[in-house]
Scaffold this motif. Sequence first.
Motif, short mmCIF file in Angstrom:
data_model
loop_
_atom_site.label_atom_id
_atom_site.label_comp_id
_atom_site.label_asym_id
_atom_site.label_seq_id
_atom_site.Cartn_x
_atom_site.Cartn_y
_atom_site.Cartn_z
N UNK A 99 -37.44 -14.26 -11.24
CA UNK A 99 -37.51 -14.16 -9.78
C UNK A 99 -37.05 -15.44 -9.12
N UNK A 100 -37.30 -16.57 -9.76
CA UNK A 100 -36.91 -17.86 -9.18
C UNK A 100 -35.40 -18.06 -9.27
N UNK A 101 -34.77 -17.32 -10.16
CA UNK A 101 -33.32 -17.47 -10.37
C UNK A 101 -32.99 -18.82 -10.99
N UNK A 102 -33.52 -19.05 -12.16
CA UNK A 102 -33.13 -20.24 -12.92
C UNK A 102 -32.70 -19.78 -14.31
N UNK A 103 -32.00 -20.65 -15.01
CA UNK A 103 -31.57 -20.32 -16.37
C UNK A 103 -32.72 -20.54 -17.33
N UNK A 104 -32.77 -19.77 -18.41
CA UNK A 104 -33.88 -19.87 -19.36
C UNK A 104 -33.96 -21.26 -19.99
N UNK B 240 -29.16 -17.38 -4.23
CA UNK B 240 -29.74 -18.27 -5.24
C UNK B 240 -29.33 -17.75 -6.61
N UNK B 241 -28.84 -18.65 -7.44
CA UNK B 241 -28.52 -18.21 -8.80
C UNK B 241 -28.47 -19.40 -9.76
N UNK C 65 -19.68 -23.47 -1.46
CA UNK C 65 -20.38 -24.76 -1.49
C UNK C 65 -21.78 -24.55 -2.06
N UNK C 66 -22.28 -25.51 -2.84
CA UNK C 66 -23.57 -25.26 -3.46
C UNK C 66 -24.42 -26.53 -3.58
N UNK C 67 -25.72 -26.32 -3.73
CA UNK C 67 -26.64 -27.44 -3.90
C UNK C 67 -27.71 -27.02 -4.92
N UNK C 68 -28.09 -27.97 -5.76
CA UNK C 68 -29.03 -27.61 -6.83
C UNK C 68 -30.46 -27.56 -6.30
N UNK C 69 -31.32 -26.79 -6.97
CA UNK C 69 -32.74 -26.74 -6.60
C UNK C 69 -33.32 -28.15 -6.59
N UNK C 70 -32.95 -28.93 -7.59
CA UNK C 70 -33.51 -30.27 -7.73
C UNK C 70 -33.27 -31.11 -6.48
#
Lengths: 157, 712
Positions: free
Chosen positions: B84-89, B149-150, B161-166
């Motif tokens: 659900x958070x859309x992060x990689x394993x 979000x992906x 254009x993109x920005x990381x969660x961090x």
Amino acid sequence: MLRLTINGDTHELDVDGDTPLLWVLRDHLSLTGTKFSCGIGVCGSCTVLIDGKPSRSCVLAANQAAGKKIVTIEGISTTDSHPVQVAWEEHQVPQCGYCQSGQILSAIALLNSNPAPTDEDINNALSGILCRCGTYPRVRSAIMSAAAYMLEEGSES
Amino acid sequence: MKKFNPDRRKFLKLGLGLAGGSLILGINWSCSADPDSGSRGNSKDFSPNAWLRLDKMQGVTVIVAESEMGQGPFTLLPMMLADELEVGWKQVKVERAPATPVYGYQLTGGSGSIRKGWSTLREAGAVTKELLLTAGSIHLGVPKADCTATGGWIIHQPTGERVSYGELIDIAATLPIPHIAHLKEPDEFKIIGTPVPRLDTSDKISGRAKYGIDIRLPDMLYATITHCPVFGGKLKGFDATASKAIKGIVDVFSINEGVVVVAKDTWTAFKARQVLKIEWDFSDQELLSDESIIEHIKSVDSGKGKVIQNSGEDIGALSQTRTLESSYILPFQAHVAMEPMNCTARYKGNKLEVWAPTQSPTQAYNTAKDNTRNIAARTLDKIKSKVFGSHDENVEINTTFLGGGFGRRLQQDYVAEVVQIAKKTGKPVQLTWTRDEDVQHDFYHPFSIHELSGKIDARGMPIGWRQIVKGLGISTGNSGRIPYEIPNKLIKAVNIEGPIPTGPWRSVGHHYYTFATEHFLDELARAGSQDPLELRLKLLGSSPRLRNVIEVVADKGNWKDYLTGHRLLGVAARSSFGSHVAQIAEIELIDREYKIRKITCVLDCGLVINPDIAKAQMEGSIVFGLTAALKSKITLKQGRVEQSNFHDYPILTMRDTPEIEVFLVNSQEQPEGIGEPGVPTVAPAVANALLNATGSPVRSLPMAMSISSGQT
Ligand code: FES
Ligand code: FES
């Protein structure tokens, strides 16, 4: 004074020589990867390699191992990259994981002496290593994969 | 996407972590566990805990409040959140939750982890993703509606254009919990439903995983205990002279539960335990034996039993029928987790720390706390906690990995013991039971006797079913219900209180009830000349999912060869813990012996979170079930358990393990339990194959491995 060579390191210990190796490893050296389960040599959880041979450390007096090469689960690789570990990861063998040191070390000993084991060879080498979680089918298939990796490695070097 | 309104009392953004480096999402568990509880508004004890931590390096840590004893919650629950958070394993790490009431009642059992986690963990992931979407749109200066979000990134779709969660953590920390978030539809899942590797595997193939027995503290002492070998006996006195003469012994004393030896290492404690001279008062309990238990059970009037299911007429009144009667005995079983019972404790002034391999940190906490106080203080505590809902910060439970649980570690006896021992020694101490104590002082799988009576009409259809179950420690609840549509039935159970401790054992009541139901149904099928698999389908008209797994297993397990006599097969099926399982056992006769060649298993556990873990649980459950079917039993003689270790309580080995093939039903229903549902059907499937091969039913477990010695 007890002098033991474990995973390449030499240890001098003030422990009674008749203490089983298992407890020297676990309680005196904090090498807790080797597990206690039955204490009478019937389950294989405490298996270590002594000069390459699988041995039940709960029934082996520590002084019997003096002067020999002792390898525990902590000593097989620093990067989890032993072919048997790689196969274990690939087949996702462990459940609770408690018996796995014994399974892995027994598998390593088997493959070192028999690079292409049959099902029956695996039965003979591993049937004494009990797993209450029932990981046996995966232990078997992981050993088959590990055998293939080790043959590959062997032919490369 | 499914819209939902996050309960804003449930989720709490805890802002930046201590080091300022991470975004922490908290959940008010007391609220999520019980939305109607009055404590919700009580801000005084509202101390939400971290559930999820997002750090600037793109790491995601999921905190899991379940105990990991092999069934996979340390992987399955993070999968739900991460998807659900859309992060990689690869970004995901797992951390064990501390034992505090904000996580609700912490207990792992009843195949409940997936079912408990399904909504909360996914919502936690979805709420955080929503926050990050807002933060991303602010950071990029673009409308949120254009962002997706992906894989740990917020992407502005029109420009790429993109920005990381961090990088978004600082902004996200200033935003309120959103009013609306979205949960994925099953076809949008990327991690759920895939065989991602377990997060605990690498620790478990390297010796790094720390179980309770592996805790090492500075200056720690090692203890072991001897319990009264006879159930219900008491300590009279002991002579520790010989024990104390051993070098390395620290102390010998008694606590409520038995005599304790403390030493500088475990081996010395074990050695000293061997030479202890203990005098016990066995009272009259020495008369207890398997024979006396059976006699006692038989003498108990079934009139007192609890009716579990009742419909139609008394089957005695049914005319124009044939009657078949049968009875089965299922013995006590031990859990024998490979890690023997153990626990570690340390007092630091007033503060008690406990390291427990427990299935229930909450119960461990209660037990530890009870053992730190005298009765008067305990009573006062109980009143206080009722009034104020207090949690004693002076009692800290640290849960470790469990080297197997299977229900045994729902009990907290080892916690009570180590707390008393730590109080006496004044030093950190680890209590380790020898294996014989573990086998002889378990909370056993109940002992039960099943009396069955069935009626068959002229077409060979069962029309009457009566099952009277009597036993020590048996469940008298829904696990006794049968799914079959037989018009006249009565199922009644009498639980007899006895001196033998019993408790949940992997699959609980389903284990013994399923054996009796499934084997008797085959006896009825045989008496009525019916194909037992077809008969099940006929009697399961309104249980479509159970019917379906039987139909699938018929195909995968080559049931057609049963009909032609080409293979010796037996089938059994059961719904338990929300899931549905059917299994076919194939046996082979070799002279007068038989061998199990293969178990084919079909599982419908609803939506599958991780197919590889689900299959592993079926494999493990089948091996566990086969041990009880073929190998192990606990017997009593002179008031004590006769078995003491794996030589006389044997479990299945590699060589004994047949080929196992598992198929999973593709389903989008609510996900259900996987740790236990594979156990109950194994024994009856094998017994049914034997019935088919030999014509005689199995009367008790474990089954004899040779046919000549009979199955009586
Ligand atoms: S603990 Fe050594 S064989 Fe079981
Ligand atoms: S993995 Fe649990 S005992 Fe083998």
